[in-house]
Design a protein around this motif. Structure first.
Motif, PDB file in Angstrom:
ATOM      1  N   GLU A   1      15.575 -48.240  33.118  1.00 15.35           N
ATOM      2  CA  GLU A   1      13.809 -48.984  32.954  1.00 15.35           C
ATOM      3  C   GLU A   1      13.080 -48.438  33.547  1.00 15.35           C
ATOM      4  O   GLU A   1      11.728 -47.574  32.795  1.00 15.35           O
ATOM      5  CB  GLU A   1      14.554 -49.711  32.121  1.00 15.35           C
ATOM      6  N   LEU A   2      13.369 -48.299  34.449  1.00 10.99           N
ATOM      7  CA  LEU A   2      12.069 -47.632  35.422  1.00 10.99           C
ATOM      8  C   LEU A   2      12.287 -46.130  35.554  1.00 10.99           C
ATOM      9  O   LEU A   2      10.606 -45.241  35.735  1.00 10.99           O
ATOM     10  CB  LEU A   2      12.484 -47.980  37.126  1.00 10.99           C
ATOM     11  N   ALA A   3      13.379 -45.182  35.308  1.00  5.76           N
ATOM     12  CA  ALA A   3      12.193 -44.017  34.827  1.00  5.76           C
ATOM     13  C   ALA A   3      12.556 -43.566  33.379  1.00  5.76           C
ATOM     14  O   ALA A   3      10.792 -42.423  33.510  1.00  5.76           O
ATOM     15  CB  ALA A   3      14.106 -43.276  34.929  1.00  5.76           C
ATOM     16  N   ARG A   4      11.508 -45.189  33.054  1.00 11.59           N
ATOM     17  CA  ARG A   4      11.600 -44.565  31.730  1.00 11.59           C
ATOM     18  C   ARG A   4      10.147 -44.340  31.838  1.00 11.59           C
ATOM     19  O   ARG A   4       8.609 -43.526  31.559  1.00 11.59           O
ATOM     20  CB  ARG A   4      12.009 -45.441  30.517  1.00 11.59           C
ATOM     21  N   LEU A   5       9.615 -45.768  32.208  1.00  9.15           N
ATOM     22  CA  LEU A   5       8.587 -45.877  32.407  1.00  9.15           C
ATOM     23  C   LEU A   5       7.259 -44.963  33.476  1.00  9.15           C
ATOM     24  O   LEU A   5       7.159 -44.723  33.483  1.00  9.15           O
ATOM     25  CB  LEU A   5       8.282 -47.412  33.516  1.00  9.15           C
ATOM     26  N   LEU A   6       7.828 -44.024  34.765  1.00 13.16           N
ATOM     27  CA  LEU A   6       7.956 -43.259  35.681  1.00 13.16           C
ATOM     28  C   LEU A   6       7.852 -42.236  34.698  1.00 13.16           C
ATOM     29  O   LEU A   6       6.125 -42.048  34.978  1.00 13.16           O
ATOM     30  CB  LEU A   6       8.997 -42.900  36.646  1.00 13.16           C
ATOM     31  N   LEU A   7       8.229 -41.557  33.842  1.00  7.17           N
ATOM     32  CA  LEU A   7       7.962 -40.459  32.880  1.00  7.17           C
ATOM     33  C   LEU A   7       7.408 -40.232  32.017  1.00  7.17           C
ATOM     34  O   LEU A   7       6.737 -40.361  32.112  1.00  7.17           O
ATOM     35  CB  LEU A   7       9.362 -40.089  32.402  1.00  7.17           C
ATOM     36  N   LEU A   8       6.787 -41.979  31.286  1.00  4.28           N
ATOM     37  CA  LEU A   8       5.572 -42.054  30.899  1.00  4.28           C
ATOM     38  C   LEU A   8       4.540 -42.045  31.561  1.00  4.28           C
ATOM     39  O   LEU A   8       3.443 -41.636  30.646  1.00  4.28           O
ATOM     40  CB  LEU A   8       5.777 -43.148  29.502  1.00  4.28           C
ATOM     41  N   GLU A   9       4.658 -42.309  32.570  1.00  5.36           N
ATOM     42  CA  GLU A   9       3.296 -42.384  33.050  1.00  5.36           C
ATOM     43  C   GLU A   9       2.964 -40.464  33.501  1.00  5.36           C
ATOM     44  O   GLU A   9       2.083 -40.623  33.608  1.00  5.36           O
ATOM     45  CB  GLU A   9       3.236 -42.775  34.575  1.00  5.36           C
ATOM     46  N   GLN A  10       4.044 -40.434  34.312  1.00  5.89           N
ATOM     47  CA  GLN A  10       3.393 -38.702  34.148  1.00  5.89           C
ATOM     48  C   GLN A  10       3.129 -38.246  33.377  1.00  5.89           C
ATOM     49  O   GLN A  10       1.736 -36.951  33.656  1.00  5.89           O
ATOM     50  CB  GLN A  10       4.722 -38.228  34.973  1.00  5.89           C
ATOM     51  N   LEU A  11       3.784 -38.086  32.070  1.00  2.17           N
ATOM     52  CA  LEU A  11       3.414 -37.331  31.649  1.00  2.17           C
ATOM     53  C   LEU A  11       2.093 -37.965  30.992  1.00  2.17           C
ATOM     54  O   LEU A  11       0.800 -37.085  29.837  1.00  2.17           O
ATOM     55  CB  LEU A  11       4.275 -37.567  29.806  1.00  2.17           C
ATOM     56  N   TYR A  12       1.779 -39.404  30.797  1.00  4.38           N
ATOM     57  CA  TYR A  12      -0.059 -39.510  30.475  1.00  4.38           C
ATOM     58  C   TYR A  12      -0.627 -39.448  31.414  1.00  4.38           C
ATOM     59  O   TYR A  12      -1.731 -38.640  31.762  1.00  4.38           O
ATOM     60  CB  TYR A  12       0.106 -41.468  30.356  1.00  4.38           C
ATOM     61  N   ARG A  13      -0.520 -38.867  32.928  1.00  3.77           N
ATOM     62  CA  ARG A  13      -1.043 -38.193  34.286  1.00  3.77           C
ATOM     63  C   ARG A  13      -1.043 -36.604  34.101  1.00  3.77           C
ATOM     64  O   ARG A  13      -1.929 -35.971  33.869  1.00  3.77           O
ATOM     65  CB  ARG A  13      -0.389 -38.506  35.625  1.00  3.77           C
ATOM     66  N   ALA A  14      -0.303 -36.172  32.884  1.00  7.57           N
ATOM     67  CA  ALA A  14      -0.354 -34.744  32.565  1.00  7.57           C
ATOM     68  C   ALA A  14      -1.120 -34.281  31.560  1.00  7.57           C
ATOM     69  O   ALA A  14      -1.941 -33.535  31.769  1.00  7.57           O
ATOM     70  CB  ALA A  14       1.421 -33.833  32.319  1.00  7.57           C
ATOM     71  N   GLN A  15      -1.034 -35.226  30.428  1.00  4.74           N
ATOM     72  CA  GLN A  15      -1.912 -34.702  29.608  1.00  4.74           C
ATOM     73  C   GLN A  15      -3.953 -34.742  29.845  1.00  4.74           C
ATOM     74  O   GLN A  15      -3.990 -34.557  29.818  1.00  4.74           O
ATOM     75  CB  GLN A  15      -1.789 -35.978  28.568  1.00  4.74           C
ATOM     76  N   THR A  16      -3.884 -36.423  30.415  1.00  4.82           N
ATOM     77  CA  THR A  16      -4.826 -36.450  31.188  1.00  4.82           C
ATOM     78  C   THR A  16      -5.465 -35.244  32.271  1.00  4.82           C
ATOM     79  O   THR A  16      -6.207 -34.759  32.472  1.00  4.82           O
ATOM     80  CB  THR A  16      -5.222 -37.777  32.073  1.00  4.82           C
ATOM     81  N   ILE A  17      -3.946 -34.831  33.308  1.00  3.05           N
ATOM     82  CA  ILE A  17      -5.016 -33.319  34.005  1.00  3.05           C
ATOM     83  C   ILE A  17      -5.355 -32.737  32.832  1.00  3.05           C
ATOM     84  O   ILE A  17      -6.489 -31.627  33.306  1.00  3.05           O
ATOM     85  CB  ILE A  17      -3.598 -33.394  34.781  1.00  3.05           C
ATOM     86  N   LEU A  18      -4.606 -31.898  31.899  1.00  2.00           N
ATOM     87  CA  LEU A  18      -4.875 -31.336  31.114  1.00  2.00           C
ATOM     88  C   LEU A  18      -5.830 -30.632  30.238  1.00  2.00           C
ATOM     89  O   LEU A  18      -6.456 -29.631  29.919  1.00  2.00           O
ATOM     90  CB  LEU A  18      -3.826 -30.522  30.526  1.00  2.00           C
ATOM     91  N   GLN A  19      -6.947 -32.456  30.149  1.00  2.00           N
ATOM     92  CA  GLN A  19      -7.556 -32.360  29.320  1.00  2.00           C
ATOM     93  C   GLN A  19      -9.132 -32.181  30.261  1.00  2.00           C
ATOM     94  O   GLN A  19     -10.400 -32.893  29.988  1.00  2.00           O
ATOM     95  CB  GLN A  19      -7.325 -33.726  28.345  1.00  2.00           C
ATOM     96  N   GLY A  20      -8.639 -32.630  31.756  1.00  2.00           N
ATOM     97  CA  GLY A  20      -9.706 -32.275  32.643  1.00  2.00           C
ATOM     98  C   GLY A  20     -10.286 -33.861  32.631  1.00  2.00           C
ATOM     99  O   GLY A  20     -11.895 -34.071  32.902  1.00  2.00           O
TER     100      GLY A  20
END
Length: 144
Positions: free
Chosen positions: A119-138
């Motif tokens: 459960e926690l791995a799922r939440l952490l993965l989602l957070e990192q995917l969102y962070r990656a998207q934000t990084i890529l979008q500047g």
């Protein structure tokens, strides 16, 4: 990185309310991203269910403590290089992923050297995917 080209295939359901709330926050921030929940069983049966769920055009990425650790900026760049590929991130159950399924993966991702409940791995993965998207979008979300 296009969230509509990403699926998370996760063994087990999120039962803890606070984790469910966090998952929903990131699902809203990543429109188009899909989460598929599979019934927990033994690793061989879970692997069979994952293989049945995988689409032929998806690149399999498994989460594993033995996988490649990334800094957030590195993960963003790696996902950016995936271009228009469809990605399926797989989170195993309590007993981990079947070795044959891990061997089939395009790459393995480690969220940490620590072991987390699925459960926690799922939440952490989602957070990192969102962070990656934000990084890529500047965007301003990420701070080093």
């Amino acid at each position: 990185m296009n969230p509509g080209r990403i699926r998370i295939i996760a063994v087990g359901k999120v039962r803890k309310g606070w984790v469910r709330e966090g998952v929903e926050v990131y699902r809203r921030r990543l429109p188009g991203l899909t989460i598929v929940e599979l019934k927990d069983s033994d690793p061989a049966r879970e692997a069979q269910a994952v293989r049945a769920e995988l689409r032929s055009d998806e690149q399999l990425i498994t989460l594993s403590e033995e996988g490649r650790p990334f800094r957030s900026v590195e993960l963003a760049a790696h996902l950016g290089h995936c271009g228009s590929d469809r990605l399926a991130f797989v989170i195993g159950g309590a007993d981990g992923l079947d070795p044959a399924l891990r061997a089939r993966a395009r790459w393995q991702l480690s969220l940490s050297a620590l072991t987390f409940p699925h459960e926690l791995a799922r939440l952490l993965l989602l957070e990192q995917l969102y962070r990656a998207q934000t990084i890529l979008q500047g965007g301003p979300y990420h701070r080093e």
